[in-house]
Design an enzyme around this catalytic site. Structure first.
Site, PDB file in Angstrom:
ATOM      1  N   LYS A 175      12.957  53.779  22.754  1.00 58.64           N
ATOM      2  CA  LYS A 175      12.221  53.671  21.498  1.00 58.64           C
ATOM      3  C   LYS A 175      11.274  54.866  21.370  1.00 58.64           C
ATOM      4  O   LYS A 175      10.854  55.407  22.381  1.00 58.64           O
ATOM      5  CB  LYS A 175      11.426  52.357  21.466  1.00 58.64           C
ATOM      6  CG  LYS A 175      12.241  51.103  21.746  1.00 58.64           C
ATOM      7  CD  LYS A 175      13.159  50.753  20.605  1.00 58.64           C
ATOM      8  CE  LYS A 175      13.902  49.431  20.906  1.00 58.64           C
ATOM      9  NZ  LYS A 175      14.777  49.028  19.798  1.00 58.64           N
ATOM     10  N   HIS A 294      27.590  47.130  21.261  1.00 50.47           N
ATOM     11  CA  HIS A 294      26.503  46.564  20.465  1.00 50.47           C
ATOM     12  C   HIS A 294      27.108  45.810  19.288  1.00 50.47           C
ATOM     13  O   HIS A 294      28.144  46.199  18.752  1.00 50.47           O
ATOM     14  CB  HIS A 294      25.553  47.652  19.972  1.00 50.47           C
ATOM     15  CG  HIS A 294      24.250  47.101  19.479  1.00 50.47           C
ATOM     16  ND1 HIS A 294      24.109  46.534  18.231  1.00 50.47           N
ATOM     17  CD2 HIS A 294      23.041  47.008  20.070  1.00 50.47           C
ATOM     18  CE1 HIS A 294      22.861  46.117  18.088  1.00 50.47           C
ATOM     19  NE2 HIS A 294      22.183  46.392  19.187  1.00 50.47           N
TER      20      HIS A 294
END
Length: 479
Positions: A175, A294
């Site tokens: 992140k 994902h």
């Protein structure tokens, strides 16, 4: 008229519209071992009988159309049609019921999830006679399963490649998910891996944007992997997202990852599509790459209880199409996930044989006939206080992935990784000593804090964090 030119119409063909249930509702039908079986949650429009609605689903997802056609006489409908063979009410829902449909195996192309879904969850979901429709589960017969390669490697081969046994694997999503330069991104990867994580991860929407082109990211991440491996003596990996706008570009990125010698790549299997995913899975097996999957976009399909498709179906489809990891919710974090339902599809991902169990949402017994298993990935809003619950819920064969729960540590990425690794090792040791993680979890973490200042700092930061929202997609009968 000569016999050679005789048409169906001349021997009694009757044009017009007839009720679906006359042809496609067959409660006397005994299912075959080779049939694909589907359980649909059907909400008919007012005035449409359950039998007609269930038959309409069977018809519109197999051989039927809205009217009788003369070319029906050129084939054997009895051989190829889908059949609604059973209907049952949904507890607590007066307007919904479960329709069970059997599909002959000849309706589907071998080894193609794309073709299977095009029929079973195609135009029928827009059918006007239905107010809503949801595919709850599929039974994939061994005869069809054997036409798929499945996961590139599977759980045991992955553990052997990584030389990691006896515990869940630890990961972290870098992140902020967008905006970092490739060099700063690689630095974040290195800090996490040297701190004790097994993997770091590209976020699902990191592809090749102006601020960080894919080739630069791959190079800096590979540098981080090799540097952290040299320092720790452990095998490390970063999920390099190969998802791209074309299959050709996707494979090009996977080829470059292989040339760098990294162990794993990644794909967004729903936005990328099943054809692309299966192609990448085949490449990964042939070239020794692990494949992380994902599930971006899944909640568009699976979150509403009365329409769409349950994630257990998407999970089965992924195991057929191919992937070594797939995100599966956390039960305890920020993302949707009922415990029993989640454990049901986690077993469907990992185990070779799973019995029917309606208490966990499993409508059919599923025999995977030795198709490799998939590691479930728990990711989304989790931190060190969740570690005992995650270890107890998911067991050893899983990946526990902490993004903010690593990078949000007040001392930085590496101490955040240390905190997670210490918490995990403490939970695994306590479990192996016979302690109950569900009961003693907090105490186990507090004990570990005494000899890990990194863990103590993490526990202080996240002690008040909760995501206490009710689950939207609950199992039938739950309040």
């Amino acid at each position: 008229m000569s016999p050679q030119t005789e048409t169906k119409a001349s021997v009694g063909f009757k044009a017009g519209v007839k009720e679906y249930k006359l042809t496609y509702y067959t409660p006397e039908y005994e299912t075959k071992d080779t049939d694909i079986l589907a359980a649909f949650r059907v909400t008919p429009q007012p005035g449409v009988p359950p039998e007609e609605a269930g038959a309409a689903v069977a018809a519109e997802s197999s051989t039927g159309t809205w009217t009788t056609v003369w070319t029906d006489g050129l084939t054997s409908l009895d051989r190829y049609k889908g059949r609604c063979y059973h209907i049952e009410p949904v507890p607590g829902e007066e307007t919904q019921f479960i329709a069970y449909v059997a599909y002959p195996l000849d309706l589907f192309e071998e080894g193609s999830v794309t073709n299977m879904f095009t029929s079973i969850v195609g135009n029928v979901f827009g059918f006007k006679a239905l107010a809503a429709l949801r595919l709850e589960d599929l039974r994939i017969p061994p005869a069809y399963t054997k036409t798929f390669q499945g996961p590139p490697h599977g759980i045991q081969v992955e553990r052997d490649k990584l030389n990691k046994y006896g515990r869940p694997l630890l990961g972290c999503t870098i992140k902020p998910k967008l905006g970092l330069s490739a060099k700063n991104y690689g630095r974040a990867v290195y800090e996490c891996l040297r701190g004790g994580l097994d993997f770091t991860k590209d976020d699902e929407n990191v592809n090749s944007q102006p601020f960080m082109r894919w080739r630069d990211r791959f190079l800096f991440c590979a540098e981080a992997i090799y540097k952290s491996q040299a320092e720790t003596g452990e095998i490390k990996g970063h999920y390099l997202n190969a998802t791209a706008g074309t299959c050709e570009e996707m494979i090009k990125r996977a080829v470059f990852a292989r040339e760098l010698g990294v162990p794993i790549v990644m794909h967004d299997y729903l936005t990328g599509g099943f054809t692309a995913n299966t192609s990448l899975a085949h490449y990964c097996r042939d070239n020794g790459l692990l494949l992380h999957i994902h599930r971006a976009m899944h909640a568009v399909i699976d979150r509403q209880k009365n329409h769409g498709m349950h994630f257990r179906v998407l999970a089965k489809a992924l195991r057929l199409s191919g992937g070594d990891h797939v995100h599966a919710g956390t039960v305890v974090g920020k993302l949707e996930g009922d415990r029993e339902s989640t454990l049901g599809f986690v077993d469907l991902l990992r185990d070779d044989y799973v019995e029917k169990d309606r208490s966990r949402g499993i409508f059919f017994t599923q025999d995977w006939v030795s198709l490799p298993g998939v590691l479930p990935v728990a990711s989304g809003g989790i931190h060190v206080w969740h570690m005992p619950a995650l270890t107890e819920i998911f067991g050893d064969d899983s990946v526990l992935q902490f993004g903010g729960g690593t990078l949000g540590h007040p001392w930085g990425n590496a101490p955040g990784a240390v905190a997670n690794r210490v918490a995990l090792e403490a939970c695994v040791q306590a479990r192996n000593e016979g302690r109950d993680l569900a009961v003693e979890g907090n105490e186990i973490i507090r004990e570990a804090c005494k000899w890990s200042p990194e863990l103590a700092a993490a526990c202080e930061v996240w002690k008040e964090i909760r995501f206490n929202f009710p689950t939207v997609d609950k199992l039938d009968g739950q309040e």
